[in-house]
Design a protein around this motif. Structure first.
Motif, mmCIF file in Angstrom:
data_model
loop_
_atom_site.group_PDB
_atom_site.id
_atom_site.type_symbol
_atom_site.label_atom_id
_atom_site.label_comp_id
_atom_site.label_asym_id
_atom_site.label_seq_id
_atom_site.Cartn_x
_atom_site.Cartn_y
_atom_site.Cartn_z
ATOM 1 N N ASP A 121 0.861 -1.170 0.000
ATOM 2 C CA ASP A 121 0.000 0.000 0.000
ATOM 3 C C ASP A 121 0.898 1.220 0.000
ATOM 4 N N VAL A 122 1.162 1.737 -1.168
ATOM 5 C CA VAL A 122 2.008 2.915 -1.298
ATOM 6 C C VAL A 122 1.235 3.965 -2.078
ATOM 7 N N VAL A 123 1.161 5.155 -1.511
ATOM 8 C CA VAL A 123 0.528 6.284 -2.178
ATOM 9 C C VAL A 123 1.650 7.230 -2.590
ATOM 10 N N THR A 124 1.622 7.647 -3.853
ATOM 11 C CA THR A 124 2.625 8.572 -4.363
ATOM 12 C C THR A 124 1.955 9.910 -4.648
ATOM 13 N N ALA A 125 2.644 10.976 -4.273
ATOM 14 C CA ALA A 125 2.140 12.326 -4.539
ATOM 15 C C ALA A 125 3.259 13.161 -5.141
ATOM 16 N N TYR A 126 2.878 14.012 -6.082
ATOM 17 C CA TYR A 126 3.794 15.001 -6.639
ATOM 18 C C TYR A 126 3.398 16.333 -6.023
ATOM 19 N N ILE A 127 4.361 16.995 -5.429
ATOM 20 C CA ILE A 127 4.079 18.236 -4.725
ATOM 21 C C ILE A 127 4.813 19.379 -5.408
ATOM 22 N N GLU A 128 4.053 20.408 -5.739
ATOM 23 C CA GLU A 128 4.635 21.645 -6.259
ATOM 24 C C GLU A 128 4.896 22.537 -5.063
ATOM 25 N N LEU A 129 6.091 23.078 -4.993
ATOM 26 C CA LEU A 129 6.461 23.914 -3.858
ATOM 27 C C LEU A 129 6.991 25.249 -4.364
ATOM 28 N N ARG A 130 6.373 26.322 -3.892
ATOM 29 C CA ARG A 130 6.869 27.668 -4.216
ATOM 30 C C ARG A 130 7.576 28.184 -2.973
ATOM 31 N N VAL A 131 8.787 28.715 -3.164
ATOM 32 C CA VAL A 131 9.592 29.169 -2.032
ATOM 33 C C VAL A 131 10.229 30.522 -2.319
ATOM 34 N N THR A 132 10.705 31.136 -1.256
ATOM 35 C CA THR A 132 11.556 32.312 -1.363
ATOM 36 C C THR A 132 12.967 31.830 -1.072
ATOM 37 N N PRO A 133 13.879 31.941 -2.037
ATOM 38 C CA PRO A 133 15.235 31.447 -1.791
ATOM 39 C C PRO A 133 15.917 32.215 -0.664
ATOM 40 N N GLN A 134 16.757 31.522 0.085
ATOM 41 C CA GLN A 134 17.454 32.149 1.203
ATOM 42 C C GLN A 134 18.661 32.941 0.697
ATOM 43 N N ARG A 135 18.892 34.079 1.299
ATOM 44 C CA ARG A 135 20.019 34.944 0.915
ATOM 45 C C ARG A 135 21.335 34.177 1.055
ATOM 46 N N ASP A 136 22.160 34.290 0.049
ATOM 47 C CA ASP A 136 23.493 33.677 -0.022
ATOM 48 C C ASP A 136 23.468 32.149 -0.136
ATOM 49 N N LEU A 137 22.320 31.523 0.000
ATOM 50 C CA LEU A 137 22.249 30.067 -0.082
ATOM 51 C C LEU A 137 21.389 29.590 -1.246
ATOM 52 N N GLY A 138 20.533 30.460 -1.754
ATOM 53 C CA GLY A 138 19.688 30.105 -2.882
ATOM 54 C C GLY A 138 18.756 28.942 -2.566
ATOM 55 N N TYR A 139 18.585 28.107 -3.561
ATOM 56 C CA TYR A 139 17.658 26.984 -3.438
ATOM 57 C C TYR A 139 18.309 25.743 -2.829
ATOM 58 N N ASP A 140 19.626 25.660 -2.871
ATOM 59 C CA ASP A 140 20.310 24.443 -2.439
ATOM 60 C C ASP A 140 20.026 24.081 -0.980
ATOM 61 N N ARG A 141 20.052 25.051 -0.118
ATOM 62 C CA ARG A 141 19.825 24.796 1.319
ATOM 63 C C ARG A 141 18.409 24.285 1.561
ATOM 64 N N ILE A 142 17.441 24.840 0.845
ATOM 65 C CA ILE A 142 16.048 24.398 0.988
ATOM 66 C C ILE A 142 15.921 22.963 0.492
ATOM 67 N N ALA A 143 16.510 22.679 -0.665
ATOM 68 C CA ALA A 143 16.450 21.320 -1.212
ATOM 69 C C ALA A 143 17.090 20.326 -0.266
ATOM 70 N N GLU A 144 18.231 20.694 0.293
ATOM 71 C CA GLU A 144 18.925 19.799 1.229
ATOM 72 C C GLU A 144 18.052 19.489 2.443
ATOM 73 N N ARG A 145 17.369 20.478 2.930
ATOM 74 C CA ARG A 145 16.493 20.278 4.081
ATOM 75 C C ARG A 145 15.335 19.329 3.737
ATOM 76 N N ILE A 146 14.805 19.479 2.523
ATOM 77 C CA ILE A 146 13.660 18.663 2.107
ATOM 78 C C ILE A 146 14.063 17.225 1.839
ATOM 79 N N TYR A 147 15.172 17.002 1.148
ATOM 80 C CA TYR A 147 15.502 15.621 0.765
ATOM 81 C C TYR A 147 15.983 14.759 1.929
ATOM 82 N N GLN A 148 16.146 15.341 3.106
ATOM 83 C CA GLN A 148 16.535 14.564 4.288
ATOM 84 C C GLN A 148 15.406 13.661 4.795
ATOM 85 N N TYR A 149 14.165 14.012 4.491
ATOM 86 C CA TYR A 149 13.023 13.238 4.979
ATOM 87 C C TYR A 149 12.913 11.911 4.222
ATOM 88 N N PRO A 150 12.696 10.807 4.916
ATOM 89 C CA PRO A 150 12.593 9.507 4.237
ATOM 90 C C PRO A 150 11.377 9.383 3.322
#
Length: 168
Positions: free
Chosen positions: A67-96
Motif C-alpha cells: 500500500d504505497v501512495v505517491t504524490a507530486y508536490i509543487e512547492l513555491r519558495v523564497t530562496p534564502q540569501r546567499d544560499l539560494g535553493y540548495d539549502r532548501i532542497a537539502e532540508r527537504i531531501y533529508q526526509y525519508p
C-alpha cells in the motif's frame, strides 16, 4: 570495437538502465569489450557518482500487499540569501518520505515526489514538514491515481475484449 571511453561508458549506462541484472560477461559480449574493461568503467562511474545505485522498477499497483501512495508536490519558495535553493532542497531531501526533489522552471520552484502508506500520511507530511518551512510560499499536492508508464516501462496494458459480437 567502440572508439572512446565516453562512448563505452554511455553504452554501459544504457544497458544497466534497461536491466541492472545484466552480468559483466553479458555486457562485455554485447559491446565486444573485455570483461575487465567493462568492470573498470562501471567502477569509475560509481566513484564519480554517475551510477548512484541499482534497483528494480516495481509496479506497486500489482505488488501483493503493498500500500504505497505517491504524490507530486509543487512547492513555491523564497530562496534564502546567499544560499539560494540548495539549502532548501537539502532540508527537504533529508526526509525519508521524499523520494525525489527537483528544482523546476515555471510557476513553482520545486517538484517533490513523496510516498506514504495512505493519503492522510502524505497530507500530514505536507502540513507538518513542508508547509511550515519559513521559506515556503505555497504548496500544491497531486496524488497519483494510476501509473501507465514509469521510467520508460509500460505498467498497465489495456485488456483485450474477448467477447464476441452478437447481432439480433
Amino acid at each position: 570495437m567502440m572508439s572512446s571511453r565516453d562512448d563505452k561508458a554511455a553504452m554501459i549506462l544504457e544497458l544497466l538502465h534497461r536491466d541492472c541484472r545484466c552480468s559483466l560477461e553479458q555486457m562485455a559480449t554485447m559491446l565486444n569489450l573485455p570483461v575487465d574493461e567493462v568492470a573498470g568503467i562501471i567502477d569509475e562511474l560509481e566513484k564519480k557518482n554517475v551510477i548512484l545505485g541499482y534497483g528494480a522498477r516495481i509496479n506497486w499497483d500489482e505488488a501483493n500487499g503493498s500500500d504505497v501512495v505517491t504524490a507530486y508536490i509543487e512547492l513555491r519558495v523564497t530562496p534564502q540569501r546567499d544560499l539560494g535553493y540548495d539549502r532548501i532542497a537539502e532540508r527537504i531531501y533529508q526526509y525519508p518520505e521524499v523520494k525525489a526533489v527537483s528544482l523546476m522552471s515555471g510557476s513553482y520552484d520545486f517538484g517533490i515526489t513523496v510516498e506514504g502508506k495512505d493519503i492522510r500520511e502524505v497530507a500530514r507530511f505536507v502540513s507538518e514538514h513542508l508547509a511550515p518551512m519559513e521559506s515556503v510560499i505555497g504548496t500544491a499536492t497531486h496524488f497519483v491515481l494510476k501509473r501507465y508508464k514509469y521510467d520508460g516501462v509500460v505498467c498497465a496494458r489495456p485488456e483485450k475484449d474477448e467477447r464476441e459480437v452478437i447481432s439480433l
